[in-house]
Design an enzyme around this catalytic site. Sequence first.
Site, PDB file in Angstrom:
ATOM      1  CG  HIS A   1      -2.389   1.955  -2.783  1.00  0.00           C
ATOM      2  ND1 HIS A   1      -2.075   1.939  -4.121  1.00  0.00           N
ATOM      3  CD2 HIS A   1      -2.240   0.686  -2.345  1.00  0.00           C
ATOM      4  CE1 HIS A   1      -1.755   0.700  -4.465  1.00  0.00           C
ATOM      5  NE2 HIS A   1      -1.855  -0.080  -3.411  1.00  0.00           N
TER       6      HIS A   1
ATOM      7  NE  ARG B   1       0.290 -21.977   9.091  1.00  0.00           N
ATOM      8  CZ  ARG B   1       1.304 -21.139   8.931  1.00  0.00           C
ATOM      9  NH1 ARG B   1       1.352 -20.389   7.848  1.00  0.00           N
ATOM     10  NH2 ARG B   1       2.239 -21.035   9.837  1.00  0.00           N
ATOM     11  CD  GLU B   2      -1.843 -30.434  10.406  1.00  0.00           C
ATOM     12  OE1 GLU B   2      -2.403 -29.400   9.962  1.00  0.00           O
ATOM     13  OE2 GLU B   2      -2.198 -31.004  11.451  1.00  0.00           O
TER      14      GLU B   2
ATOM     15  CE  LYS C   1       2.264 -21.718   4.466  1.00  0.00           C
ATOM     16  NZ  LYS C   1       1.840 -20.872   3.349  1.00  0.00           N
TER      17      LYS C   1
ATOM     18  CG  HIS D   1       1.437  -7.975  -8.030  1.00  0.00           C
ATOM     19  ND1 HIS D   1       0.743  -6.840  -8.363  1.00  0.00           N
ATOM     20  CD2 HIS D   1       1.216  -8.176  -6.718  1.00  0.00           C
ATOM     21  CE1 HIS D   1       0.113  -6.396  -7.291  1.00  0.00           C
ATOM     22  NE2 HIS D   1       0.384  -7.186  -6.281  1.00  0.00           N
TER      23      HIS D   1
ATOM     24  CD  GLU E   1     -10.913  -7.858  -0.079  1.00  0.00           C
ATOM     25  OE1 GLU E   1      -9.752  -7.733  -0.435  1.00  0.00           O
ATOM     26  OE2 GLU E   1     -11.266  -8.396   0.996  1.00  0.00           O
TER      27      GLU E   1
ATOM     28  CD1 TRP F   1      -9.133  -7.729   4.049  1.00  0.00           C
ATOM     29  CD2 TRP F   1      -7.110  -6.801   3.945  1.00  0.00           C
ATOM     30  NE1 TRP F   1      -8.864  -7.464   2.724  1.00  0.00           N
ATOM     31  CE2 TRP F   1      -7.621  -6.881   2.624  1.00  0.00           C
ATOM     32  CE3 TRP F   1      -5.834  -6.256   4.123  1.00  0.00           C
ATOM     33  CZ2 TRP F   1      -6.923  -6.454   1.508  1.00  0.00           C
ATOM     34  CZ3 TRP F   1      -5.130  -5.819   2.994  1.00  0.00           C
ATOM     35  CH2 TRP F   1      -5.669  -5.919   1.710  1.00  0.00           C
TER      36      TRP F   1
HETATM   37  N1  GLN Z   1       1.207   0.812   2.010  1.00  0.00           N
HETATM   38  C1  GLN Z   1       1.120  -0.579   1.729  1.00  0.00           C
HETATM   39  C2  GLN Z   1       2.428  -1.060   1.124  1.00  0.00           C
HETATM   40  O1  GLN Z   1       3.077  -0.288   0.458  1.00  0.00           O
HETATM   41  C3  GLN Z   1      -0.009  -0.876   0.781  1.00  0.00           C
HETATM   42  C4  GLN Z   1      -0.174  -2.345   0.532  1.00  0.00           C
HETATM   43  C5  GLN Z   1      -1.424  -2.695  -0.246  1.00  0.00           C
HETATM   44  O2  GLN Z   1      -1.972  -1.911  -0.954  1.00  0.00           O
HETATM   45  N2  GLN Z   1      -1.908  -3.908  -0.152  1.00  0.00           N
HETATM   46  O3  GLN Z   1       2.798  -2.200   1.283  1.00  0.00           O
HETATM   47 ZN    ZN Z   2      -1.679  -2.089  -3.323  1.00  0.00          ZN
END
Ligand code: GLN
Ligand code: ZN
Length: 766
Positions: A647, A16-17, A19, A700, A611, A567
Amino acid sequence: MVTSANLGFPRIGAHRELKKALESYWKGKTTREELLEVAKEMRLRHWDMQKKAGIDHIPSNDFSLYDQVLDMTATLGCVPDRYNWDGHEIGLDLYFAMARGSQTDGRDVIACEMTKWFDTNYHYIVPEFKSDQEFKLSSNKIFDEYTEAKRAGITTRPVIIGPVTYLSLGKRDDNGDTMELLDKILPVYKKIFQKLSDMNVDWVQLDEPYLTLDLSDTQKKAYTQAYTEIAKIFDGKIMLTTYFEGLRDNMDLALNLPVEGVHLDIRRAAGELDTVLSKIPDDKYLSLGLVDGRYIWKNNLRDSLSMVDMAINKLGHKRVMVSSSSSMLHVPIDLELEKKMDEQIKSWMAFGKQKLREIAILAKGAQDGGEGISDALSESDKIAEERRTSPRIHNGAVKERLSKVTPGMSRRKSGFAQRQKAQEDALGLPAYPTTTIGSFPQTQDIRKTRAAFKKGDIGTEDYERAMKAEIEQVVRYQEEIDMDMLVHGEAERNDMVEYFGEQLDGYIFSKLGWVQSYGSRCVKPPIIYGDVSRPAPMTVTWSKFAQSLTDRPMKGMLTGPITILFWSFKRDDVTLETSCRQIALAIRDEVSDLEASGIQAIQVDEPAIREGLPLRRNDWKAYLDWAVDSFKLATCSVQDETQIHTHMCYSEFNDIIEAIAALDADVISIETSRSQMELLDAFVHYNYPNEIGPGVYDIHSPRIPTKDEMVTLLEKAAKVIDPSLLWVNPDCGLKTRGWDEVKPALENMIAAAKEMRNKSKTRKTG
Ligand code: GLN
Ligand code: ZN
């Protein structure tokens, strides 16, 4: 001569140089020259690696300091007005400002939007167009890198994103058809090709992955127009590259554009080879994308060779090329660096450097019918046989269990209405119940403790004591602020997929298997190599401990099978569906164990459901069917009283809302605060029947939302969704935030929920 080619090489560096160089430059610790020196050194190293491996067509301009789409944007001088561009050659500062936003000299400019690159986990910077967008050649990167390689003794095949794909990747500010800009953009492309002609460039690789997607009529027309015009200018040869899917209904279009060669992603479209061979015009080259640019498994050389032979029989040696299926951007660089990996499983794998060898071997073998590569062929056969039969991959018990799955296992015992009643009685929650998404701040302390445990610096006992103290603190805090449904905070988890992968059979991990996600950000996906199963409970002790501290309901916290699959690096010897169902059965056992240990609500996160959508609409239903069924297989073992939550983050739900509803989770929490509840529309229009927690706090951003702001959002939601179905929660997990941000925000959130409760009471009685 059968030619060997590569479509693109990873650029972040085996260690990862890039980065490190980028981040130190952004922090102001190193100079522009130092950054550019690292970049140059890496380009030269990777070209040299490809040359030594025996690749004939080595790409240039596949390197990028941030993103190849942003590079094209800079080349075309397509800079949004807010950056106050002076119209000169685009320098580093402007380039990074578009990528990351900038806050300098009191000026605050936001970054360009970022989104997923086709069906990969790479993210590109979305081009922004005005309806009267002008374009102008504004960067010499393509030419400079070609010359740089040439000076180093390597003749490259420059890579350029084709005009139709580039326009398709972008967005117009008035949402109009970006194909209307074709006439504006083509003059710049022609200039580029004029210059490449002047430089005597032999081959150019024009990336047009949109040819594998559903195309509009204007896109189809644009293809014909663009390539007719470019062909007139260019003296060299064009390799038109398509990847990530087959050509299907675009096959005639793609094969008949006035270019010298077409590349087909055999890994995704082996079934099309026959038809392509019968349809490809007599004078064209065919590049066979045989070595997988996405998966990390060794190539089956014999299978590949038989396909190359088919092509040679039809086209002759000269017109066949052997190549990577797509750019290798999506795989790590060098397997040899994995010194501690299980030797047998490692012997089944190939990263970028090893894949280069495979391409060269195949090209060589194609030349002499396989004679010169007989050792490589028998080694490849041996590995194929091992993978077909190894008990390390094939677990009879898992296969047997999967074959006995019945449709009833993916169905809850009762419908939602009955479950809702049972859960109300069992949980006794107020209106507008409050909860969080799972994680609490991952402090330095927590990270240090986990790292020390992993290294063996502290023992299990000390580690567990430390984690339990964290959990206790998080539980006490939630009680103190009067949260209704608690979480344990996920202090023990490094990552929501890796944590489970580490405890599942069928998974292996790399030390340096980094893949670029965006800019300087990389991920190191765990690797699924065999049938997946759960040898022992994974989360039960933690959740049980957390529940023992409080009378309030504690939510169990799991990652769902779809997200765990997407993932990870996937298997190439079974379907995605099979892997997903195996993971679902493992999660199902965890769900049952959590319930048996007294956990009354269990959240199964599925942020990756969108995704996984295939690139072609026609394939969506089949995917969504098995994805939804896997989630249900994982969650439907429980009694009516047990509340299943799920979620999802930043998803557009409009076109998949039916599938989201079919998950039949009792409660879903989604990200909605940024869009001011706009993302809720899909649920409203669909009349989503179950409970829903539209996020009211944008985690975020470091900003702390006020109570009133969140009340406003909740009121907006309560207007369109039956308030008895509404939950109050943040947008996502809190792990990336600090306690000083989280505390006031959560306290405001709970105050907002209470205000809603009071208001609805007065409304009812009044
Ligand atoms: N349960 C995870 C958290 O609270 C959900 C993270 C996510 O949705 N990417 O971090
Ligand atoms: Zn989330």
